[in-house]
Motif scaffolding. Structure first.
Motif, PDB file in Angstrom:
ATOM      1  N   ILE A  25       0.872  -1.184   0.000  1.00  0.00           N
ATOM      2  CA  ILE A  25       0.000   0.000   0.000  1.00  0.00           C
ATOM      3  C   ILE A  25       0.910   1.237   0.000  1.00  0.00           C
ATOM      4  N   GLN A  26       0.713   2.106  -0.956  1.00  0.00           N
ATOM      5  CA  GLN A  26       1.544   3.315  -1.032  1.00  0.00           C
ATOM      6  C   GLN A  26       1.103   4.314   0.043  1.00  0.00           C
ATOM      7  N   PHE A  27       2.053   4.901   0.710  1.00  0.00           N
ATOM      8  CA  PHE A  27       1.712   5.942   1.685  1.00  0.00           C
ATOM      9  C   PHE A  27       2.905   6.862   1.889  1.00  0.00           C
ATOM     10  N   GLU A  28       2.564   8.083   2.307  1.00  0.00           N
ATOM     11  CA  GLU A  28       3.639   9.021   2.632  1.00  0.00           C
ATOM     12  C   GLU A  28       3.919   8.893   4.119  1.00  0.00           C
ATOM     13  N   LEU A  29       5.187   8.798   4.465  1.00  0.00           N
ATOM     14  CA  LEU A  29       5.564   8.661   5.872  1.00  0.00           C
ATOM     15  C   LEU A  29       5.977  10.037   6.403  1.00  0.00           C
ATOM     16  N   LYS A  30       5.313  10.464   7.470  1.00  0.00           N
ATOM     17  CA  LYS A  30       5.663  11.754   8.083  1.00  0.00           C
ATOM     18  C   LYS A  30       6.169  11.467   9.484  1.00  0.00           C
ATOM     19  N   SER A  31       7.460  11.618   9.703  1.00  0.00           N
ATOM     20  CA  SER A  31       8.006  11.296  11.024  1.00  0.00           C
ATOM     21  C   SER A  31       8.054  12.549  11.878  1.00  0.00           C
ATOM     22  N   GLU A  32       7.596  12.420  13.096  1.00  0.00           N
ATOM     23  CA  GLU A  32       7.716  13.555  14.004  1.00  0.00           C
ATOM     24  C   GLU A  32       7.965  13.094  15.436  1.00  0.00           C
ATOM     25  N   ILE A  33       8.118  14.065  16.319  1.00  0.00           N
ATOM     26  CA  ILE A  33       8.357  13.740  17.732  1.00  0.00           C
ATOM     27  C   ILE A  33       7.095  14.139  18.483  1.00  0.00           C
ATOM     28  N   PRO A  34       6.252  13.168  18.848  1.00  0.00           N
ATOM     29  CA  PRO A  34       4.921  13.517  19.357  1.00  0.00           C
ATOM     30  C   PRO A  34       4.946  14.252  20.688  1.00  0.00           C
ATOM     31  N   ARG A  35       6.079  14.248  21.361  1.00  0.00           N
ATOM     32  CA  ARG A  35       6.120  14.917  22.671  1.00  0.00           C
ATOM     33  C   ARG A  35       6.746  16.302  22.585  1.00  0.00           C
ATOM     34  N   HIS A  36       7.050  16.753  21.382  1.00  0.00           N
ATOM     35  CA  HIS A  36       7.533  18.132  21.216  1.00  0.00           C
ATOM     36  C   HIS A  36       6.347  19.059  20.971  1.00  0.00           C
ATOM     37  N   SER A  37       6.527  20.357  21.295  1.00  0.00           N
ATOM     38  CA  SER A  37       5.382  21.277  21.226  1.00  0.00           C
ATOM     39  C   SER A  37       4.918  21.536  19.790  1.00  0.00           C
ATOM     40  N   ASP A  38       5.788  21.279  18.795  1.00  0.00           N
ATOM     41  CA  ASP A  38       5.369  21.520  17.408  1.00  0.00           C
ATOM     42  C   ASP A  38       4.704  20.293  16.777  1.00  0.00           C
ATOM     43  N   THR A  39       4.397  19.300  17.571  1.00  0.00           N
ATOM     44  CA  THR A  39       3.770  18.083  17.018  1.00  0.00           C
ATOM     45  C   THR A  39       2.413  18.403  16.374  1.00  0.00           C
ATOM     46  N   GLU A  40       2.136  17.705  15.291  1.00  0.00           N
ATOM     47  CA  GLU A  40       0.839  17.900  14.607  1.00  0.00           C
ATOM     48  C   GLU A  40      -0.217  16.934  15.132  1.00  0.00           C
ATOM     49  N   GLN A 205      13.039  -2.511   6.442  1.00  0.00           N
ATOM     50  CA  GLN A 205      12.799  -1.123   6.011  1.00  0.00           C
ATOM     51  C   GLN A 205      12.337  -0.214   7.152  1.00  0.00           C
ATOM     52  N   THR A 206      11.938  -0.804   8.256  1.00  0.00           N
ATOM     53  CA  THR A 206      11.318  -0.009   9.329  1.00  0.00           C
ATOM     54  C   THR A 206      12.074  -0.123  10.658  1.00  0.00           C
ATOM     55  N   GLU A 207      13.345  -0.468  10.584  1.00  0.00           N
ATOM     56  CA  GLU A 207      14.103  -0.671  11.830  1.00  0.00           C
ATOM     57  C   GLU A 207      13.992   0.587  12.716  1.00  0.00           C
ATOM     58  N   PRO A 208      13.666   0.408  13.997  1.00  0.00           N
ATOM     59  CA  PRO A 208      13.455   1.598  14.839  1.00  0.00           C
ATOM     60  C   PRO A 208      14.767   2.255  15.257  1.00  0.00           C
ATOM     61  N   TYR A 209      14.743   3.562  15.402  1.00  0.00           N
ATOM     62  CA  TYR A 209      15.882   4.239  16.016  1.00  0.00           C
ATOM     63  C   TYR A 209      15.377   5.450  16.799  1.00  0.00           C
ATOM     64  N   MET A 210      16.129   5.776  17.833  1.00  0.00           N
ATOM     65  CA  MET A 210      15.706   6.806  18.780  1.00  0.00           C
ATOM     66  C   MET A 210      15.854   8.203  18.183  1.00  0.00           C
ATOM     67  N   PHE A 211      14.952   9.098  18.556  1.00  0.00           N
ATOM     68  CA  PHE A 211      15.129  10.499  18.178  1.00  0.00           C
ATOM     69  C   PHE A 211      15.691  11.256  19.380  1.00  0.00           C
ATOM     70  N   ASP A 212      16.064  12.541  19.148  1.00  0.00           N
ATOM     71  CA  ASP A 212      16.569  13.352  20.257  1.00  0.00           C
ATOM     72  C   ASP A 212      15.422  14.133  20.856  1.00  0.00           C
ATOM     73  N   LEU A 213      15.080  13.788  22.064  1.00  0.00           N
ATOM     74  CA  LEU A 213      14.007  14.499  22.751  1.00  0.00           C
ATOM     75  C   LEU A 213      14.639  15.741  23.386  1.00  0.00           C
ATOM     76  N   THR A 214      14.300  16.932  22.860  1.00  0.00           N
ATOM     77  CA  THR A 214      14.985  18.127  23.369  1.00  0.00           C
ATOM     78  C   THR A 214      14.104  18.956  24.306  1.00  0.00           C
ATOM     79  N   GLU A 215      12.799  18.594  24.393  1.00  0.00           N
ATOM     80  CA  GLU A 215      11.918  19.338  25.301  1.00  0.00           C
ATOM     81  C   GLU A 215      11.612  18.473  26.517  1.00  0.00           C
ATOM     82  N   LYS A 216      11.444  19.121  27.659  1.00  0.00           N
ATOM     83  CA  LYS A 216      11.143  18.384  28.893  1.00  0.00           C
ATOM     84  C   LYS A 216       9.702  17.891  28.815  1.00  0.00           C
ATOM     85  N   VAL A 217       9.491  16.623  29.059  1.00  0.00           N
ATOM     86  CA  VAL A 217       8.122  16.104  28.989  1.00  0.00           C
ATOM     87  C   VAL A 217       7.653  15.499  30.314  1.00  0.00           C
ATOM     88  N   ALA A 218       8.560  15.196  31.200  1.00  0.00           N
ATOM     89  CA  ALA A 218       8.137  14.611  32.484  1.00  0.00           C
ATOM     90  C   ALA A 218       9.010  15.162  33.593  1.00  0.00           C
TER      91      ALA A 218
END
Ligand SMILES: N[C@@H](CCC(=O)N[C@@H](CS)C(=O)NCC(=O)O)C(=O)O
Length: 218
Positions: A25-40, A205-218
């Motif tokens: 199934i064709q799809f566009e992948l939009k990666s983001e950091i859901p715990r940052h304030s600019d999350t959509e 194709q989907t191997e997970p890797y960590m992002f840099d969490l730069t905002e305080k969330v907890a």
């Protein structure tokens, strides 16, 4: 074209990515950091969580990885692997295993954010969540041993294999990066099953890797 809002370490989004890749199934992948304030994410999901599947024809977006898997299985039946056995009892087994795998991912999230609390961290809370991780690992190992084949239910590659594979991929990432959980040495059969899954193109194709969490969330 479909769009999937995802995050690079997310085992939940990974499940949907794997299912869509398996079904071509064709799809566009939009990666983001859901715990940052600019999350959509709040724009599409009041629960502010990803994955979110967005349609380009005005239909409302859908969210919750297990629900998105159900959507993919139902709406793309007959295209690629079914990802769900036919029999009702087998389907119930599939869903039961999904509950465990997703629950272990939830508990790992709680461990992660408890660790972020620094001095306020509760060892009791962390131990409680880690107990769930080891309990689910044991249950998954039992399922692998009793399946008597390559895959967990009816020896057909289905959404519960994707769920357990994504969970183990997440645990592997956490073990490698943070040393939080040791599992692979203790469960050689489960490890063999996981490696067999990870050899699939859709997993590679989907191997997970960590992002840099730069905002305080907890
Ligand atoms: N039960 C949800 C869990 C999704 C989830 O926790 N996603 C994380 C990213 S891996 C998230 O978006 N967290 C943001 C938050 O909890 O506020 C599912 O299966 O989709």
């Amino acid at each position: 074209m479909l769009t999937l809002i995802s995050a690079t370490p997310s085992p939940y989004a990974r499940k949907n990515r794997i299912a869509m890749t398996e079904k071509d199934i064709q799809f566009e992948l939009k990666s983001e950091i859901p715990r940052h304030s600019d999350t959509e994410t709040p724009k599409y999901n009041p629960l502010e969580k990803l994955p979110i599947l967005i349609f380009d024809d005005g239909r409302p977006p859908i969210y919750e990885s297990r629900y998105i898997q159900e959507y993919i299985v139902c709406k793309y039946k007959g295209r690629g692997p079914d990802l769900m056995p036919d029999g009702e009892d087998d389907q119930l087994k599939v869903r039961q295993i999904q509950v465990l795998a997703d629950g272990a991912c939830d508990a790992m999230g709680l461990v992660f954010f408890e660790t972020a609390r620094g001095n306020l961290k509760s060892p009791e809370w962390e131990a409680r969540q880690l107990r769930k991780e080891y309990g689910v690992l044991k249950a998954c190992d039992d399922s692998v041993r009793s399946s008597g084949g390559k895959f967990l239910v009816m020896n057909e590659f289905s959404v519960e294999d994707i769920a357990v594979g994504a969970m183990l991929g997440m645990m592997n990432m956490v073990q490698t990066k943070f040393g939080i959980i040791q599992w692979s040495e203790n469960y050689p059969e489960l490890k063999r099953y996981w490696e067999m899954l990870e050899a699939r193109e859709s997993f590679q194709q989907t191997e997970p890797y960590m992002f840099d969490l730069t905002e305080k969330v907890a």
